[in-house]
Motif scaffolding. Structure first.
Motif, mmCIF file in Angstrom:
data_model
loop_
_atom_site.group_PDB
_atom_site.id
_atom_site.type_symbol
_atom_site.label_atom_id
_atom_site.label_comp_id
_atom_site.label_asym_id
_atom_site.label_seq_id
_atom_site.Cartn_x
_atom_site.Cartn_y
_atom_site.Cartn_z
ATOM 1 N N GLY A 158 -15.711 3.990 -30.202
ATOM 2 C CA GLY A 158 -16.254 4.695 -28.699
ATOM 3 C C GLY A 158 -15.711 2.958 -28.095
ATOM 4 N N ARG A 159 -15.306 2.125 -28.619
ATOM 5 C CA ARG A 159 -15.063 1.074 -27.782
ATOM 6 C C ARG A 159 -13.385 0.538 -28.344
ATOM 7 N N HIS A 160 -12.991 -0.501 -27.433
ATOM 8 C CA HIS A 160 -12.393 -0.828 -27.815
ATOM 9 C C HIS A 160 -12.068 -2.133 -29.209
ATOM 10 N N LEU A 161 -10.508 -2.364 -29.588
ATOM 11 C CA LEU A 161 -10.686 -2.730 -31.279
ATOM 12 C C LEU A 161 -11.090 -4.071 -30.293
ATOM 13 N N GLY A 162 -11.528 -4.343 -31.341
ATOM 14 C CA GLY A 162 -11.750 -6.751 -31.109
ATOM 15 C C GLY A 162 -12.634 -6.791 -30.642
ATOM 16 N N THR A 163 -13.196 -5.829 -29.687
ATOM 17 C CA THR A 163 -14.663 -5.867 -28.873
ATOM 18 C C THR A 163 -15.841 -6.337 -29.914
ATOM 19 N N ALA A 164 -16.188 -6.014 -30.202
ATOM 20 C CA ALA A 164 -17.477 -6.347 -30.936
ATOM 21 C C ALA A 164 -17.384 -7.649 -31.828
ATOM 22 N N ALA A 165 -16.182 -7.864 -32.552
ATOM 23 C CA ALA A 165 -16.000 -9.354 -33.124
ATOM 24 C C ALA A 165 -16.349 -10.644 -32.047
ATOM 25 N N LEU B 43 -6.823 -8.564 -22.120
ATOM 26 C CA LEU B 43 -8.853 -8.973 -22.069
ATOM 27 C C LEU B 43 -8.937 -9.231 -22.868
ATOM 28 N N LEU B 44 -9.121 -9.261 -24.123
ATOM 29 C CA LEU B 44 -9.928 -9.451 -25.154
ATOM 30 C C LEU B 44 -9.407 -11.147 -25.480
ATOM 31 N N SER B 45 -8.051 -11.621 -25.570
ATOM 32 C CA SER B 45 -7.909 -13.174 -25.254
ATOM 33 C C SER B 45 -8.987 -13.677 -24.321
ATOM 34 N N VAL C 275 -6.226 1.163 -33.826
ATOM 35 C CA VAL C 275 -8.057 1.843 -33.749
ATOM 36 C C VAL C 275 -8.664 0.468 -34.729
ATOM 37 N N GLU C 276 -10.285 -0.209 -34.325
ATOM 38 C CA GLU C 276 -10.388 -0.619 -35.776
ATOM 39 C C GLU C 276 -11.598 0.354 -36.616
ATOM 40 N N HIS C 277 -11.036 0.246 -37.566
ATOM 41 C CA HIS C 277 -11.936 0.609 -38.349
ATOM 42 C C HIS C 277 -12.771 0.408 -39.178
#
Length: 221
Positions: free
Chosen positions: A62-69, A95-97, A142-144
């Motif tokens: 339910g969130r974009h890849l990498g955001t939790a990290a 945006l992640l950057s 996607v993030e696994h």
């Protein structure tokens, strides 16, 4: 900055690669190059595992890849993205950057393509990856998982492993071997500094780079 990270930052990837050789450890991530903010990265790995979207869209994160990290990381951390070498879509974007730079994350390593590299460079975030691409991950990757052991460029990377990247390449030191590998890399660096001074003093390079140089990565030395 912890003492361990400060020691890592004082080295270069060639010395660390030689030290890894001496200890019989595979830790060189091949095929990656600086694509934004061409500077050294040094820190502890925070891992992200990417993969194809699930067939059942309801099972997608339910969130974009990498955001939790990114949200869990900060100074002294390096985001390491296992993207299986994919170049058909980005495993990292602008945006992640911006978020990573705002949190003081030291840099990002992607085993695959990255995009929005001008944004990363403007934010001062160092990004090492295989190639640039404008193609989004949306609908393609996607993030696994994150915070788990991953494989990057054929090398196992676990959370907390030491990561060093510079224009010479990218290396990973397993956390369990950090002290011994760093000590060996520091010894190699000191030895090569003595050799460099000898060359500067006019000693023939064939004398400087003799048998002792060839044995720098010999485990018996």
């Amino acid at each position: 900055m912890t003492g361990t990270i400060a020691r890592l930052r004082a080295l270069d990837t060639c010395a660390v690669s030689d030290a890894l050789d001496r200890h019989g450890i595979r830790g060189v991530l091949t095929g990656l190059a600086p694509l934004a903010a061409d500077r050294q990265i040094a820190g502890r790995a925070v891992t992200v595992e990417l993969g194809p979207p699930p067939a059942d869209t309801a099972a997608a994160p339910g969130r974009h890849l990498g955001t939790a990290a990114v949200d869990a990381s900060g100074p002294g951390d390096v985001i390491v993205v296992a993207h299986q070498g994919r170049t058909d879509c980005a495993g990292w974007g602008g945006l992640l950057s911006l978020a990573a730079a705002a949190r003081g994350i030291d840099g990002v390593i992607i085993d695959g393509a990255a995009r929005d590299l001008t944004e990363a460079a403007t934010a001062g975030l160092a990004v090492y990856a295989r190639t640039p691409t404008p193609v989004t991950a949306r609908g393609r990757a996607v993030e696994h998982a994150w915070g788990e052991t991953v494989e990057v460029a054929g090398i196992t990377v676990a959370p907390g492993d030491l990561v060093l990247a510079d224009p010479g390449g990218v290396v990973v030191i397993p956390a369990a071997h950090a002290d011994e590998v760093l000590a060996t890399a520091e010894s190699i660096t000191a030895t090569e500094a003595v050799m460099a001074r000898a060359i500067g003093a006019g000693v023939p390079v064939s004398d400087v780079m003799g048998k002792s140089y060839e044995e720098l990565t010999d485990g018996n030395q």
